[in-house]
Design an enzyme around this catalytic site. Structure first.
Site, PDB file in Angstrom:
ATOM      1  N   ASP A  13       0.857  -1.192   0.000  1.00 14.58           N
ATOM      2  CA  ASP A  13       0.000   0.000   0.000  1.00 14.58           C
ATOM      3  C   ASP A  13       0.894   1.244   0.000  1.00 14.58           C
ATOM      4  O   ASP A  13       1.769   1.384   0.859  1.00 14.58           O
ATOM      5  CB  ASP A  13      -0.899   0.019   1.244  1.00 14.58           C
ATOM      6  CG  ASP A  13      -1.965  -1.081   1.202  1.00 14.58           C
ATOM      7  OD1 ASP A  13      -2.132  -1.705   0.131  1.00 14.58           O
ATOM      8  OD2 ASP A  13      -2.624  -1.299   2.231  1.00 14.58           O
ATOM      9  N   GLY A  39      -2.893  -6.037   1.291  1.00 16.27           N
ATOM     10  CA  GLY A  39      -3.513  -7.156   0.582  1.00 16.27           C
ATOM     11  C   GLY A  39      -4.233  -7.997   1.632  1.00 16.27           C
ATOM     12  O   GLY A  39      -3.673  -8.274   2.700  1.00 16.27           O
ATOM     13  N   GLY A  41      -5.020 -11.086   1.748  1.00 13.99           N
ATOM     14  CA  GLY A  41      -4.397 -12.372   2.055  1.00 13.99           C
ATOM     15  C   GLY A  41      -3.264 -12.202   3.054  1.00 13.99           C
ATOM     16  O   GLY A  41      -3.227 -12.848   4.110  1.00 13.99           O
ATOM     17  N   ASP A 244      -9.919  -7.949   8.369  1.00 11.82           N
ATOM     18  CA  ASP A 244      -8.818  -8.902   8.161  1.00 11.82           C
ATOM     19  C   ASP A 244      -8.364  -9.493   9.490  1.00 11.82           C
ATOM     20  O   ASP A 244      -8.055 -10.690   9.578  1.00 11.82           O
ATOM     21  CB  ASP A 244      -7.638  -8.211   7.460  1.00 11.82           C
ATOM     22  CG  ASP A 244      -7.947  -7.875   6.007  1.00 11.82           C
ATOM     23  OD1 ASP A 244      -8.840  -8.535   5.422  1.00 11.82           O
ATOM     24  OD2 ASP A 244      -7.313  -6.959   5.458  1.00 11.82           O
ATOM     25  N   GLY A 277      -3.260   1.843  10.951  1.00 14.58           N
ATOM     26  CA  GLY A 277      -2.776   0.894   9.942  1.00 14.58           C
ATOM     27  C   GLY A 277      -3.476  -0.440  10.015  1.00 14.58           C
ATOM     28  O   GLY A 277      -4.084  -0.781  11.031  1.00 14.58           O
TER      29      GLY A 277
HETATM   30  P1  ATP Z   1     -12.790  -3.369   7.182  1.00 18.07           P
HETATM   31  O1  ATP Z   1     -13.194  -3.500   5.740  1.00 18.07           O
HETATM   32  O2  ATP Z   1     -12.752  -1.953   7.696  1.00 18.07           O
HETATM   33  O3  ATP Z   1     -11.553  -4.107   7.530  1.00 18.07           O
HETATM   34  P2  ATP Z   1     -15.126  -5.010   7.686  1.00 18.07           P
HETATM   35  O4  ATP Z   1     -16.304  -4.222   7.202  1.00 18.07           O
HETATM   36  O5  ATP Z   1     -14.672  -6.160   6.884  1.00 18.07           O
HETATM   37  O6  ATP Z   1     -13.922  -4.043   8.062  1.00 18.07           O
HETATM   38  P3  ATP Z   1     -16.183  -4.906  10.368  1.00 18.07           P
HETATM   39  O7  ATP Z   1     -17.459  -5.591  10.535  1.00 18.07           O
HETATM   40  O8  ATP Z   1     -16.196  -3.400  10.293  1.00 18.07           O
HETATM   41  O9  ATP Z   1     -15.425  -5.579   9.144  1.00 18.07           O
HETATM   42  O10 ATP Z   1     -15.185  -5.274  11.561  1.00 18.07           O
HETATM   43  C1  ATP Z   1     -14.739  -6.592  11.797  1.00 18.07           C
HETATM   44  C2  ATP Z   1     -14.747  -6.847  13.277  1.00 18.07           C
HETATM   45  O11 ATP Z   1     -13.836  -5.941  13.941  1.00 18.07           O
HETATM   46  C3  ATP Z   1     -16.101  -6.610  13.937  1.00 18.07           C
HETATM   47  O12 ATP Z   1     -16.894  -7.781  13.872  1.00 18.07           O
HETATM   48  C4  ATP Z   1     -15.686  -6.270  15.357  1.00 18.07           C
HETATM   49  O13 ATP Z   1     -15.407  -7.433  16.084  1.00 18.07           O
HETATM   50  C5  ATP Z   1     -14.387  -5.495  15.165  1.00 18.07           C
HETATM   51  N1  ATP Z   1     -14.612  -4.042  15.067  1.00 18.07           N
HETATM   52  C6  ATP Z   1     -14.721  -3.298  13.964  1.00 18.07           C
HETATM   53  N2  ATP Z   1     -14.923  -1.997  14.263  1.00 18.07           N
HETATM   54  C7  ATP Z   1     -14.928  -1.920  15.607  1.00 18.07           C
HETATM   55  C8  ATP Z   1     -15.081  -0.841  16.555  1.00 18.07           C
HETATM   56  N3  ATP Z   1     -15.279   0.435  16.171  1.00 18.07           N
HETATM   57  N4  ATP Z   1     -15.057  -1.144  17.882  1.00 18.07           N
HETATM   58  C9  ATP Z   1     -14.861  -2.419  18.308  1.00 18.07           C
HETATM   59  N5  ATP Z   1     -14.700  -3.463  17.464  1.00 18.07           N
HETATM   60  C10 ATP Z   1     -14.728  -3.225  16.136  1.00 18.07           C
END
Ligand code: ATP
Length: 293
Positions: A13, A39, A41, A244, A277
């Site tokens: 990145d 990435g 993965g 991830d 990050g």
């Molecule tokens: P991204 O694409 O930003 O990596 P995503 O949309 O794939 O995220 P999310 O559902 O936003 O995934 O987050 C994955 C997990 O991380 C959530 O299920 C939760 O356990 C944790 N998480 C994410 N945001 C928060 C937050 N603001 N506070 C506490 N836990 C969080």
């Protein structure tokens, strides 16, 4: 210690911060530049390795400095890179411009798109030895499908994080033990736009763990019971890589059972958003254990 095989992308990145976005044809001075390993993965491989899993990465980089740096980073994290091949194209990059809270991103998959079913076959021993196989959708769908077939042939759980979201072919869905989308990816992967996501989860009992940001994650037990694993309240600094981290952790802790694996994956995800990050925020096993006591 869980043995996790990750089939997925490896990117560098490249992040530039500017006061404004350049207009067409304009050249301007940026404020800062940095490069970060990325990435999905590689991120998920690092997340699982930091949490104590024995991780093998199957991916493809270019014969260039970014590819060398990414392999060195993975080795440094304890990831087995024997099955990271070298393609003809350049290592995948994401060129990210940040300005006043907005971003503009160009992703060039490069060598990631050269990862082939033959690369998966070469790493057959890793599937044989694995406890969980984990994939995402930043490498060719045919390769992901082949990995699912090989995992199935060895009787290994195949986790698919369907990101970036596309409609999943039926065969891939059938070969997937556990789908790990967020709400938007669920609707796209299963083409259920407009439907109540809880009903969608209940239609596929035991097959989906859906993340839901700070609210935590949901899944449906084999007998159709919708379960909520609540998120952990933290001060969020940067949510990049939360998904991830969750996926890597879920694979690393799968042997503890779905409820405990999801609880720990929520905790790992929460810790990851407290630091900047994607990989920068991923906790180690001892950090996670401290957080949970
Ligand atoms: P991204 O694409 O930003 O990596 P995503 O949309 O794939 O995220 P999310 O559902 O936003 O995934 O987050 C994955 C997990 O991380 C959530 O299920 C939760 O356990 C944790 N998480 C994410 N945001 C928060 C937050 N603001 N506070 C506490 N836990 C969080």
């Amino acid at each position: 210690m869980a043995r996790v095989v990750v089939v997925g992308s490896i990117n560098m990145d490249l992040v530039t911060e500017t006061d404004t976005f350049p207009r067409l044809g304009e050249t301007l001075f940026g404020k800062r530049f940095a490069q970060y390993p990325g990435g999905k993965g590689a991120n998920q491989a690092v997340a699982a390795a930091r949490l104590g899993a024995e991780v093998t990465m199957i991916g493809c980089v270019g014969a260039d400095a970014f590819g060398d740096a990414m392999k060195a980073m993975l080795v440094n994290e304890g990831v087995d890179t024997r099955w990271v091949s070298t393609g003809r194209e350049a290592t995948g990059i994401a060129a990210i411009t940040l300005s006043a809270g907005d971003n503009a991103i160009v992703v060039v998959p490069g060598a990631n798109h050269e990862l082939s079913p033959a690369d998966v076959d070469r790493a057959e021993q890793a599937f044989h030895d694995a406890d969980v196989v984990l994939a995402q959708l930043e490498v060719p769908l045919a390769t992901v499908r082949h990995a699912a077939r090989v995992a199935h042939a060895y009787g290994k759980p195949f986790f698919l994080n369907p990101a970036p979201a596309v409609a999943l072919p039926d065969e891939l869905l059938e070969l997937t033990t556990l789908l790990t989308p967020n709400e938007h990816e669920l609707a796209t992967a299963l083409q259920t736009h407009g439907a109540d996501w809880k009903a969608v989860l209940q239609r596929m009992p035991g097959r989906i763990a859906m993340t839901h940001g700070k609210d935590g994650a949901y899944y449906t037990t084999d007998d159709g019971d919708l379960q909520h694993q609540p998120g952990f309240a933290v001060q969020a600094v940067d949510t990049t890589g939360a998904g991830d981290t969750f996926n890597g952790a879920l694979a690393a802790f799968w042997h503890l059972g779905v409820a405990e694996a999801m609880r720990r994956a929520n905790a790992a995800g929460a810790l990851s958003v407290t630091r900047a990050g994607a990989q920068g925020g991923m906790p180690t096993l001892s950090e996670l254990e401290r957080f949970l006591t």
